[in-house]
Write a protein that holds these residues in place. Sequence first.
Motif, PDB file in Angstrom:
ATOM      1  N   MET A   6      -5.339   4.742   4.358  1.00  0.00           N
ATOM      2  CA  MET A   6      -5.723   6.029   3.770  1.00  0.00           C
ATOM      3  C   MET A   6      -5.461   6.011   2.270  1.00  0.00           C
ATOM      4  O   MET A   6      -4.595   5.263   1.805  1.00  0.00           O
ATOM      5  CB  MET A   6      -4.906   7.149   4.429  1.00  0.00           C
ATOM      6  CG  MET A   6      -5.254   7.326   5.884  1.00  0.00           C
ATOM      7  SD  MET A   6      -4.163   8.513   6.679  1.00  0.00           S
ATOM      8  CE  MET A   6      -3.041   7.448   7.527  1.00  0.00           C
ATOM      9  N   ILE A  28      -3.630   7.263   0.278  1.00  0.00           N
ATOM     10  CA  ILE A  28      -2.369   7.922  -0.047  1.00  0.00           C
ATOM     11  C   ILE A  28      -1.429   6.870  -0.599  1.00  0.00           C
ATOM     12  O   ILE A  28      -1.441   5.721  -0.142  1.00  0.00           O
ATOM     13  CB  ILE A  28      -1.789   8.596   1.205  1.00  0.00           C
ATOM     14  CG1 ILE A  28      -2.699   9.762   1.575  1.00  0.00           C
ATOM     15  CG2 ILE A  28      -0.352   9.068   0.977  1.00  0.00           C
ATOM     16  CD1 ILE A  28      -2.142  10.729   2.555  1.00  0.00           C
ATOM     17  N   SER A  53       6.125  -0.977  12.502  1.00  0.00           N
ATOM     18  CA  SER A  53       5.027  -1.342  11.609  1.00  0.00           C
ATOM     19  C   SER A  53       5.062  -2.844  11.368  1.00  0.00           C
ATOM     20  O   SER A  53       6.104  -3.391  11.015  1.00  0.00           O
ATOM     21  CB  SER A  53       5.166  -0.594  10.285  1.00  0.00           C
ATOM     22  OG  SER A  53       5.184   0.784  10.551  1.00  0.00           O
ATOM     23  N   THR A  79       9.489   5.868  13.860  1.00  0.00           N
ATOM     24  CA  THR A  79       8.650   4.827  13.257  1.00  0.00           C
ATOM     25  C   THR A  79       9.518   4.037  12.292  1.00  0.00           C
ATOM     26  O   THR A  79      10.171   4.622  11.428  1.00  0.00           O
ATOM     27  CB  THR A  79       7.468   5.461  12.486  1.00  0.00           C
ATOM     28  OG1 THR A  79       6.646   6.140  13.422  1.00  0.00           O
ATOM     29  CG2 THR A  79       6.628   4.409  11.808  1.00  0.00           C
ATOM     30  N   THR A  80       9.550   2.723  12.456  1.00  0.00           N
ATOM     31  CA  THR A  80      10.431   1.886  11.645  1.00  0.00           C
ATOM     32  C   THR A  80       9.742   0.570  11.291  1.00  0.00           C
ATOM     33  O   THR A  80       8.822   0.149  11.988  1.00  0.00           O
ATOM     34  CB  THR A  80      11.738   1.579  12.417  1.00  0.00           C
ATOM     35  OG1 THR A  80      12.482   0.587  11.716  1.00  0.00           O
ATOM     36  CG2 THR A  80      11.483   1.074  13.824  1.00  0.00           C
ATOM     37  N   TYR A  89       0.822  -1.214   0.000  1.00  0.00           N
ATOM     38  CA  TYR A  89       0.000   0.000   0.000  1.00  0.00           C
ATOM     39  C   TYR A  89       0.858   1.266   0.000  1.00  0.00           C
ATOM     40  O   TYR A  89       0.346   2.372   0.033  1.00  0.00           O
ATOM     41  CB  TYR A  89      -0.923   0.023   1.234  1.00  0.00           C
ATOM     42  CG  TYR A  89      -0.216  -0.387   2.491  1.00  0.00           C
ATOM     43  CD1 TYR A  89       0.626   0.483   3.160  1.00  0.00           C
ATOM     44  CD2 TYR A  89      -0.340  -1.688   2.985  1.00  0.00           C
ATOM     45  CE1 TYR A  89       1.318   0.093   4.281  1.00  0.00           C
ATOM     46  CE2 TYR A  89       0.350  -2.096   4.115  1.00  0.00           C
ATOM     47  CZ  TYR A  89       1.181  -1.196   4.750  1.00  0.00           C
ATOM     48  OH  TYR A  89       1.873  -1.594   5.866  1.00  0.00           O
ATOM     49  N   MET A 126       3.602   7.681   0.550  1.00  0.00           N
ATOM     50  CA  MET A 126       3.956   7.865   1.959  1.00  0.00           C
ATOM     51  C   MET A 126       5.461   7.966   2.147  1.00  0.00           C
ATOM     52  O   MET A 126       5.924   8.689   3.022  1.00  0.00           O
ATOM     53  CB  MET A 126       3.446   6.691   2.796  1.00  0.00           C
ATOM     54  CG  MET A 126       2.007   6.779   3.182  1.00  0.00           C
ATOM     55  SD  MET A 126       1.653   8.086   4.358  1.00  0.00           S
ATOM     56  CE  MET A 126       0.058   7.549   4.936  1.00  0.00           C
ATOM     57  N   GLY A 158       9.999   6.931   4.227  1.00  0.00           N
ATOM     58  CA  GLY A 158      10.947   5.871   3.990  1.00  0.00           C
ATOM     59  C   GLY A 158      11.290   5.115   5.272  1.00  0.00           C
ATOM     60  O   GLY A 158      10.618   5.247   6.270  1.00  0.00           O
ATOM     61  N   GLU A 159      12.327   4.355   5.191  1.00  0.00           N
ATOM     62  CA  GLU A 159      12.769   3.636   6.387  1.00  0.00           C
ATOM     63  C   GLU A 159      13.938   4.405   7.000  1.00  0.00           C
ATOM     64  O   GLU A 159      15.028   4.436   6.433  1.00  0.00           O
ATOM     65  CB  GLU A 159      13.157   2.197   6.017  1.00  0.00           C
ATOM     66  CG  GLU A 159      13.813   1.425   7.134  1.00  0.00           C
ATOM     67  CD  GLU A 159      13.039   1.478   8.456  1.00  0.00           C
ATOM     68  OE1 GLU A 159      11.804   1.444   8.465  1.00  0.00           O
ATOM     69  OE2 GLU A 159      13.707   1.574   9.510  1.00  0.00           O
TER      70      GLU A 159
END
Length: 321
Positions: A188, A190, A118, A94-95, A26, A316, A67-68
């Motif tokens: 979403m 996006i 995630s 956030t990873t 996604y 994203m 990104g990561e």
Amino acid sequence: MRDQFNREIDYMRISITDRCNLRCKYCMPEEGIQKVPMSRILTYEEIIRICEAAVSLGINKFKITGGEPLVRRGCVSFCKELREMSGVQQVTMTTNGQQLEELLDGLADAGIDGINISLDSLKDDRYKVITGGGDLRKTLIGIEAAVSKGIKTKINCLIQKGFNEDEVTDFAKMAFDLGIDVRFIEIMPIGYGRPDNGLSNEILLQRLKDDYPRLTLDSAPRGNGPARYYSIPGRKGSIGLISAMNNSFCGSCNRIRLTSQGTIKPCLCYEDSLDLRPALESGSIEALQRVLSDAVLSKPAGHAFENRDCVERRSMVEIGG
Ligand code: SAM
Ligand code: SF4
């Protein structure tokens, strides 16, 4: 500082890279997106200057994303420098967790205040499919290592109909077994996200209540986000619902977003963004402050995900999730 709807904006998400070692369906196409040359990506030194200006305006909580983020060299030292900046109250990340185990000690040493990981499936084969080749074991090891180090750990999970909807209970069990927060986020529109494939949080909550009848809305304050939390009295861990599509959370929005290429997005939903490059090039903190406060003051009242014509067309990874 307050925006024109009297919301206190004290949080900035910073995308430090548009690159990633996974290809979540996604979020990114299999072949990846066109690589932006590093010369167009903000240097850490530029991001630090932007953060100094942000702090002077009362923005004192930062989320490092992409990104990561962990694929960008120097990420851990950058987190440390930001965490040590005068006036900064919180730095979280956030990873996808693929490299978390090896970088965790550095992040802990940097003073990271929390890590969101995630994770959309607890099954090897599904994880590989949804992430375009990721290794579930690595992320699970990273999660356990973060929890055992005492770092505030949250799981972000996207549930899709017919794909992982049968894992909702397993994720809830994970929350209560590990004593952490598992947040279900509605997909979403996006990037490559198709909300029609997602499961609404309303349905999800009903299913959770069938499995956990003692699940109760928990209004204890936590985090910066728009999640609504549910917990079981006497048990650690909770379930967060981020109802991006079905329950507009914009009334309590507290954030702006810095993209890896140096623009500021007042709102995730819309394409509008303000360019920080000229202010950076001028070398003046006042110029940076002006752009950041213009971004805060131009925040819209709410998203309009239902109106596809005005929704952000970048993915994203480009804008920072
Ligand atoms: N690579 C990191 C990760 O996966 O956590 C950070 C960046 S990623 C873009 C941030 C978050 O955005 C992830 O939790 C991901 O699931 C979420 N995301 C990506 N596309 C989305 C979409 N269309 N709708 C909702 N969440 C999305
Ligand atoms: Fe990479 Fe995160 Fe997007 Fe997955 S959600 S492709 S891990 S940036």
